[in-house]
Design a protein around this motif. Structure first.
Motif, PDB file in Angstrom:
ATOM      1  N   THR A 157     -10.022  -4.372  -5.849  1.00  0.00           N
ATOM      2  CA  THR A 157      -8.925  -4.467  -6.375  1.00  0.00           C
ATOM      3  C   THR A 157      -8.971  -5.612  -7.564  1.00  0.00           C
ATOM      4  OG1 THR A 157      -7.928  -6.106  -4.948  1.00  0.00           O
ATOM      5  CG2 THR A 157      -7.834  -3.958  -4.522  1.00  0.00           C
ATOM      6  N   SER A 160       0.780  -1.222  -0.177  1.00  0.00           N
ATOM      7  CA  SER A 160       0.037  -0.218  -0.006  1.00  0.00           C
ATOM      8  C   SER A 160       0.935   1.374   0.034  1.00  0.00           C
ATOM      9  CB  SER A 160      -0.998   0.047   1.368  1.00  0.00           C
ATOM     10  OG  SER A 160      -1.953  -1.204   1.179  1.00  0.00           O
ATOM     11  N   TYR A 202      -4.989  -1.699  -8.982  1.00  0.00           N
ATOM     12  CA  TYR A 202      -5.523  -0.815  -8.114  1.00  0.00           C
ATOM     13  C   TYR A 202      -6.357   0.192  -8.855  1.00  0.00           C
ATOM     14  CZ  TYR A 202      -2.697  -3.460  -4.967  1.00  0.00           C
ATOM     15  OH  TYR A 202      -2.208  -4.501  -3.996  1.00  0.00           O
ATOM     16  N   MET A 241      -4.433  -2.769   1.441  1.00  0.00           N
ATOM     17  CA  MET A 241      -4.669  -3.528   0.579  1.00  0.00           C
ATOM     18  C   MET A 241      -3.932  -4.939   0.647  1.00  0.00           C
ATOM     19  SD  MET A 241      -6.235  -1.867  -1.603  1.00  0.00           S
ATOM     20  CE  MET A 241      -7.116  -0.236  -1.035  1.00  0.00           C
TER      21      MET A 241
END
Length: 307
Positions: A256, A164, A265, A212
């Motif tokens: 995602t 991330s 993303y 994420m």
């Protein structure tokens, strides 16, 4: 001549209210609202997460098949249905099927779309993620409200660890153009701990965190540290339920792309850009002054090529 950012800041303000009332919320948002009220046991959370991730298929499973897929007992599924406010699994499944059919836009058994090769299929998944986000944006009030709060938090801290990091860096880079004090945290452990405490002591009120897959334990730890220090937490993640979402004051769930070896993303980036737009709208005079100042510096030091 104004820069592209200046022109868009003047012309692209987000307006409040539902501009497309015919568009329902994305399935993830509907399911999160359905499951987010009651306090669920770990087994019930597994059921909820499975339904969120596989709604178009799971909505048509029998109670036996669903229990088998999740790895729980049939009575556990029945108790889950009751916990989220339904008389039993049939009533819950009826609701799930309505959500699934609104997603598919057609009855079960409709011909499937040819997704082409793997690269085209990966793009198709991202297009679906963006379409879900577009449906969520039919009511932008939550985005507008959070953008105002982030704009007023000085300093504003942005957290993104491991995969991330890139999302946090993107947001922070842009936010610095319109906000006087943006701090980005991309290392976990005691480094994150120090940065979060310093942000709160300096007067910060909000942390924007990205989470994420694969979701890092150190992200959860950092979010908990932020909350214990007195910071409110806004979270952008792909999971509607779970420990990270439980710790956040505001959660935006965005899909995602997972068809390729490494995730993509598209939707999280658009979500980030929407929050940045909301921040510019929250204080247009400051935005304009900062963008003008930046353009003068950029021109003086020739930051950019002449297009």
């Amino acid at each position: 001549m104004p820069s592209p950012q200046q022109a868009r800041a003047q012309a692209s303000a987000i307006t409040s209210g539902k501009t497309a009332p015919e568009a329902g919320a994305a399935p993830t948002s509907q399911l999160r609202e359905l499951f987010d009220g009651p306090r669920l046991s770990p087994g019930q959370r597994r059921i909820a997460q499975y339904l969120i991730e596989h709604i178009t298929e799971a909505a048509f499973l029998s109670i036996t098949d669903l229990a088998e897929r999740v790895g729980v007992s049939q009575p556990s599924v029945t108790r889950f249905a009751a916990a989220v406010g339904f008389s039993g699994y049939p009533a819950l499944r009826e609701k799930l099927q309505a959500i699934a059919l609104s997603t598919l836009g057609s009855a079960p058994g409709a011909p499937t779309v040819d997704r082409g090769n793997e690269l085209q299929a990966a793009v198709d998944v991202e297009m679906e993620n963006l379409e879900n986000l577009r449906r969520d944006f039919a009511d932008p009030d939550q985005v507008i409200e959070l953008g105002r709060a982030l704009s007023q938090s000085t300093p504003l801290t942005v957290l993104g660890l491991r995969i991330s990091v890139s999302l946090a860096e993107y947001f922070a880079y842009a936010a610095r153009r319109i906000h006087p004090d943006v701090r980005v945290v991309t290392r976990g452990g005691s480094v994150a701990y120090d940065a979060l405490l310093q942000s709160r002591e300096a007067g910060g009120t909000w942390l924007l965190a990205f989470g994420m897959p694969r979701h890092a334990q150190e992200t959860l730890t950092a979010v908990r540290v932020a909350r214990s220090a007195g910071l409110k937490v806004a979270l952008i993640t792909d999971l509607a339920l779970g420990p990270l979402a439980d710790e956040a004051d505001v959660t935006f769930t965005v899909g995602t792309g997972s068809r390729l070896v490494f995730d993509s993303y598209a939707a999280p980036v658009v979500m980030s850009a929407a929050l940045l737009q909301a921040m510019t709208d929250a204080d247009p005079e400051r935005t304009q002054a900062r963008l003008e100042e930046y353009e003068q510096i950029a021109e003086q030091h020739q930051f950019f090529l002449k297009d």
